[in-house]
Structures are given as structure tokens and as C-alpha cells.
Design a protein around this motif. Sequence first.
Motif, short mmCIF file in Angstrom:
data_model
loop_
_atom_site.label_atom_id
_atom_site.label_comp_id
_atom_site.label_asym_id
_atom_site.label_seq_id
_atom_site.Cartn_x
_atom_site.Cartn_y
_atom_site.Cartn_z
N VAL A 223 -26.62 -0.86 22.78
CA VAL A 223 -25.37 -1.43 23.29
C VAL A 223 -25.57 -1.83 24.74
CG1 VAL A 223 -22.92 -0.97 23.73
CG2 VAL A 223 -24.04 -0.01 21.70
N HIS A 224 -25.18 -3.05 25.07
CA HIS A 224 -25.43 -3.58 26.42
C HIS A 224 -24.64 -2.80 27.46
CE1 HIS A 224 -25.83 -6.56 29.67
NE2 HIS A 224 -26.90 -6.95 29.01
N PRO A 225 -25.23 -2.55 28.63
CA PRO A 225 -24.49 -1.81 29.67
C PRO A 225 -23.19 -2.47 30.10
CG PRO A 225 -26.84 -1.90 30.18
CD PRO A 225 -26.63 -2.79 29.01
N SER A 226 -23.08 -3.78 29.91
CA SER A 226 -21.83 -4.44 30.28
C SER A 226 -20.65 -3.95 29.45
CB SER A 226 -21.97 -5.96 30.11
OG SER A 226 -22.25 -6.29 28.76
N GLN A 227 -20.91 -3.45 28.24
CA GLN A 227 -19.83 -2.90 27.43
C GLN A 227 -19.26 -1.64 28.09
OE1 GLN A 227 -18.74 -4.29 24.44
NE2 GLN A 227 -20.09 -6.01 24.91
N ARG A 228 -20.13 -0.80 28.60
CA ARG A 228 -19.66 0.40 29.32
C ARG A 228 -18.91 0.00 30.59
NH1 ARG A 228 -22.26 5.36 27.98
NH2 ARG A 228 -23.89 5.15 26.40
N ALA A 229 -19.46 -0.95 31.32
CA ALA A 229 -18.82 -1.36 32.56
C ALA A 229 -17.44 -1.95 32.31
CB ALA A 229 -19.71 -2.37 33.29
N ALA A 230 -17.33 -2.74 31.25
CA ALA A 230 -16.02 -3.32 30.93
C ALA A 230 -15.03 -2.24 30.54
CB ALA A 230 -16.17 -4.34 29.80
N ALA A 231 -15.47 -1.25 29.77
CA ALA A 231 -14.59 -0.17 29.37
C ALA A 231 -14.14 0.65 30.58
CB ALA A 231 -15.27 0.72 28.34
N ARG A 232 -15.06 0.92 31.49
CA ARG A 232 -14.69 1.69 32.67
C ARG A 232 -13.75 0.90 33.57
NH1 ARG A 232 -17.69 6.21 33.63
NH2 ARG A 232 -15.96 6.62 35.04
N SER A 233 -13.92 -0.42 33.61
CA SER A 233 -13.03 -1.23 34.43
C SER A 233 -11.61 -1.26 33.87
CB SER A 233 -13.57 -2.66 34.54
OG SER A 233 -13.55 -3.30 33.27
#
Length: 332
Positions: A223-233
Motif C-alpha cells: 500500500v502506497h505511503p500516500s494512502q496513510r498520509a491522506a488518512a492522517r490528514s
Amino acid sequence: MTAGDATPKQAGTPRPQDAPPLLPDARKPSADTRKPSRNARKPSADAPADDGYTPSARRVEREAFKRARARRATAVAAVSTLVTGVVLFLVVVNSPGWPRTRETFFNLHYAREALPEILDGLWLNFRLLVVCGAAVLVLGMLIAVARTLRGPVFFPLRALATAYTDFFRGLPLIICLLMVVFGIPALRLQGVTTDPVLLGGTALVLTYSAYVAEVFRAGIESVHPSQRAAARSLGLGSGQTLRFVVLPQAVRRVVPPLLNDLVSLQKDTGLVSIAGAVDAVYAAQISASKSFNYTPYVVAGLIFVALTVPMTRFTDSVTARMDRRRAQGGIV
């Protein structure tokens, strides 16, 4: 008031004779823009739709060539398969020891005698598959999550999960079964079961959970790290991000390898027979020991194959469908 006393018109107001003449096309609608009649408004339901497309002669010729090549390839494959099968059959049947082999391994009389007992033992294999499969998925997911936890505070947990997967992936399953089935009862611990079925199932879970944990971990890390970053945002915490964003994507991506592990588990449930559990393999062994004929082993093997092939084809179909969806952008 006379006509001469009338107030003159403003200079900016054009007179009728100064207006530009209407163009011929604007005076009346043309034949193309006229409202169609009621009869011509809807085409007939029986009339075929004519889109005006006519394939070129070269395209027709190319499609005909592709169809002819496909038919030729199918015919060649069928003939080569038939020839190979006939050759192998003749080689086996004409071998010097074939009569003795047929009597020992392919005796219909002993097959009919052993089939009911083997089917009774197969029910144990099926129960082991269901229970152990569920336990393997749960334990494998927990180990994979433990290996992917971030932060120095979780280092001991990551180290234990890594040691677990490395040990049981490297340990042969037959040795794990022997150690669990005969080693745990030798400890004489109070409250610990000595049932060979439970101990054999425990060994299967220990071994296969290590393999499944690596499958889940590969899916989580894909899973791309941008998915985590978007969820945290969006305000999600680490646990919520893992639960609602990462794990759903990871599980969808690793469905085919998980099904392959399930196929392997289905076959390896027969290894619990070394602990004394009467499954399909042990039932075949009992029947063979009575008559000194090995046909029951062949029957048990064919039953396992008959159960494995449909699941393997289902795995292939799921893999192909997910590949098509991924190519079309349907899977994140």
C-alpha cells in the motif's frame, strides 16, 4: 399638428428601409433543420440499427486469418495431447512389471472395500481444514501487523514476530508435527491436551501462520505511503488508518496467494496421520495393512486431487479477474 411640424426621428434609430435584408437561409428553415414528421421521428423496431460502418476488406481478411489460426492451434494441441497420452499408456501397459503393478495399486476390489473407510476419515481432514484455516488467517494477520508496527517502542514485538516467522518457515512441517505431537505430551503438563487431532492441528497452525503472515505483510507494505498520509490528514489515528485504509487494500491484493496457501493446507492435513489420528490417509494405511495391497493409498490420493483441482481452478479465476480489474484501474 401638420406633417411638417412633426418631430424628426433620432439619428440612431434605423429606418425600415435601412435594415439589412434577411439572408435566404434565415427566411425559412432548410430541409435539414425542419422538424421531422411523426412517422420519421422513430425508426421501426424491426429495422436493424445501421451505424453506417462497413469493415474494410483487409480487416475482414485479418479477422478470418485469426479465426483460422485459432482453430489450427486448437487442433494441433488436441492431436499432440492425444498422441502423448497414447504413447504414455502404451509404454506403461507394455512394461514387464505392469501386471503386478496393476494388481498391487489399481485393484478395483480393494478400492471398493477401502472407499467407505477413507471417506469417513476424510471428514476429519475437512474439519481440520476449516478450523486450522480460520486460525491461520487470524494468527497470520496478527503477526503481520506486529511486524509492520512503527516506532522504537514496538521493537521487541517486531523482533518476536520476525523470529517466529523465520523459525517456522525454515522448520519442515513433518518435524514440527513430530515435535508438537510427541514433545508436548512428554512434558506432562497439567491441563494440556494429548489429543493427536488437536496437537496435529496446532502444528499445522504454527507452520502455516508463518507463511500467511509474510503474505499479509507483503500486502500491507504494498500500500502506497500516500494512502496513510491522506488518512492522517483527514484526522484518522494510526489504528484507524491501519483498520479502515491499509488492511482493506492489503487483503484484496493478497487473495490469490492466500488461496494457494489454503490449497497446500488442504493437502497437508493428511500429515496428522503420523500422530495416530484416523483421517483419510490413516484409514488407507489400515486398509492396506489388512490386505498388503496399496490400492487404498491410490484411492486416498485421487480423492485429495479431486478436492484440490477445483480450488486451484477457482484460485486461477480469481487471480485473472483481479488482474483484469487492476489493468482497468478498478483496484486501488
